[in-house]
Design an enzyme around this catalytic site. Structure first.
Site, mmCIF file in Angstrom:
data_model
loop_
_atom_site.group_PDB
_atom_site.id
_atom_site.type_symbol
_atom_site.label_atom_id
_atom_site.label_comp_id
_atom_site.label_asym_id
_atom_site.label_seq_id
_atom_site.Cartn_x
_atom_site.Cartn_y
_atom_site.Cartn_z
ATOM 1 N N HIS A 1 0.825 -1.219 0.000
ATOM 2 C CA HIS A 1 0.000 0.000 0.000
ATOM 3 C C HIS A 1 0.853 1.261 0.000
ATOM 4 C CE1 HIS A 1 -3.638 -2.380 1.152
ATOM 5 N NE2 HIS A 1 -4.168 -1.470 0.345
ATOM 6 N N ASP B 1 -0.326 -7.722 1.373
ATOM 7 C CA ASP B 1 0.144 -6.341 1.401
ATOM 8 C C ASP B 1 1.637 -6.264 1.720
ATOM 9 O OD1 ASP B 1 -0.759 -3.313 3.285
ATOM 10 O OD2 ASP B 1 0.217 -3.596 1.325
ATOM 11 N N SER C 1 2.702 2.004 8.387
ATOM 12 C CA SER C 1 2.554 0.893 7.418
ATOM 13 C C SER C 1 3.925 0.448 6.920
ATOM 14 C CB SER C 1 1.722 1.343 6.212
ATOM 15 O OG SER C 1 0.424 1.714 6.629
HETATM 16 C C1 LIG Z 1 -1.282 4.846 0.811
HETATM 17 C C2 LIG Z 1 -1.264 4.672 2.304
HETATM 18 C C3 LIG Z 1 0.119 5.029 2.868
HETATM 19 C C4 LIG Z 1 -2.323 5.587 2.938
HETATM 20 C C5 LIG Z 1 -2.562 5.151 4.379
HETATM 21 O O1 LIG Z 1 -1.969 4.240 4.870
HETATM 22 N N1 LIG Z 1 -3.512 5.854 5.052
HETATM 23 C C6 LIG Z 1 -3.812 5.658 6.387
HETATM 24 C C7 LIG Z 1 -4.715 6.545 6.937
HETATM 25 C C8 LIG Z 1 -5.063 6.403 8.236
HETATM 26 C C9 LIG Z 1 -4.522 5.373 9.024
HETATM 27 C C10 LIG Z 1 -3.606 4.479 8.448
HETATM 28 C C11 LIG Z 1 -3.024 3.371 9.244
HETATM 29 C C12 LIG Z 1 -1.718 2.919 8.969
HETATM 30 C C13 LIG Z 1 -1.187 1.877 9.733
HETATM 31 C C14 LIG Z 1 -1.949 1.248 10.748
HETATM 32 C C15 LIG Z 1 -3.261 1.692 10.949
HETATM 33 C C16 LIG Z 1 -4.150 1.037 11.924
HETATM 34 N N2 LIG Z 1 -3.629 0.674 13.137
HETATM 35 C C17 LIG Z 1 -3.777 2.758 10.214
HETATM 36 C C18 LIG Z 1 -3.259 4.620 7.136
#
Ligand SMILES: CC(C)CC(=O)Nc1cccc(-c2cccc(CN)c2)c1
Length: 232
Positions: A41, A89, A183
């Site tokens: 992602h 992912d 992420s």
């Molecule tokens: C293209 C992508 C980088 C966009 C994205 O990741 N958006 C986004 C927005 C809100 C929370 C999160 C998020 C990430 C990691 C863990 C979690 C949940 N624990 C949420 C992620």
């Protein structure tokens, strides 16, 4: 990382920061001298721009002797990854040359036995992702300890309602959780990387949406295959 604390300087020398135009976008973990594992992602945010991999960092902004930014020679998304689900992912990044290993840059072993981490096991997530719901970005690496939540429980309503496959694992997300920008980073249980952070429900710190991680052990053949097939 919500509800965590600053890691000690270079306490997690396997951590990578994926960057676009000098900005942190996602985490990653160094799994071989020339390879960083992250989340597919994370490529969505790249909009075709070139991205780089920062190794040996504690602070994102301060000059540090062992920080080094690498160009990416190859980016390999898992063929099953897509924008609609959290399935498969994973992203493998071959950096432009073998990383110089040191006390500040080390490879993190990952789990090769495809066996679930027992529910309740305390694991650690780390990253430079948001530290608040308002989107505060940390300068130094953050970390948080989270217990593994059973897949059976995680698949119930109001949690993830049967979207958690046996190639994923969950951790409790009450107050302490991973968040945007985390992420691609590792979930470490007993010193071994068991998971890679996925965005999941793209909410943070809500107990109804446990953190979701890709189980690395379920992808050992793909990981080994990609690294073996790539050239220098
Ligand atoms: C293209 C992508 C980088 C966009 C994205 O990741 N958006 C986004 C927005 C809100 C929370 C999160 C998020 C990430 C990691 C863990 C979690 C949940 N624990 C949420 C992620």
């Amino acid at each position: 990382i919500l509800g965590g604390s600053s890691a000690g300087p270079h306490q997690r020398p396997y951590m990578a920061s994926l960057q676009v135009d000098g900005q942190h976008v996602c985490g990653g973990l160094l799994i071989a001298e020339q390879w960083v594992l992250s989340a597919a992602h994370c490529m969505e945010d790249m909009k075709g721009k070139a991205f780089q991999v920062l190794l040996g960092a504690h602070s994102l902004s301060q000059p540090e002797p062992h920080k080094r930014l690498y160009a990416v020679r190859a980016a390999v998304r898992h063929p099953g990854s897509n924008t609609e689900t959290n399935d498969d992912d994973l992203l493998l990044l071959q950096v432009s040359e073998k990383a110089t290993l040191s006390e500040h840059v080390k490879i993190l072993p990952f789990q090769r036995q495809d066996v679930d981490v027992p529910p309740g096991t305390l694991c650690e997530a780390a990253g430079w992702g948001f530290t608040s719901h308002s989107g505060r970005k940390p300068d130094v690496l953050q970390q948080v300890e989270r217990p593994v939540k059973s897949r059976e429980e995680c698949n119930k309503r109001p949690y993830h309602d049967n979207t958690i496959t046996d190639k994923m694992l969950c951790t409790d997300s009450r107050k302490k959780d991973t968040c945007k920008g985390d992420s691609g980073g590792p979930l470490i249980c007993n010193g071994v990387a068991e998971g890679v952070v996925t965005a999941g429900a793209r909410v943070c710190g809500n107990f109804k949406k446990p953190g979701i991680y890709t189980r690395i052990a379920a992808y050992v053949d793909w990981i080994d295959g990609v690294m073996a097939a790539a050239g220098e």
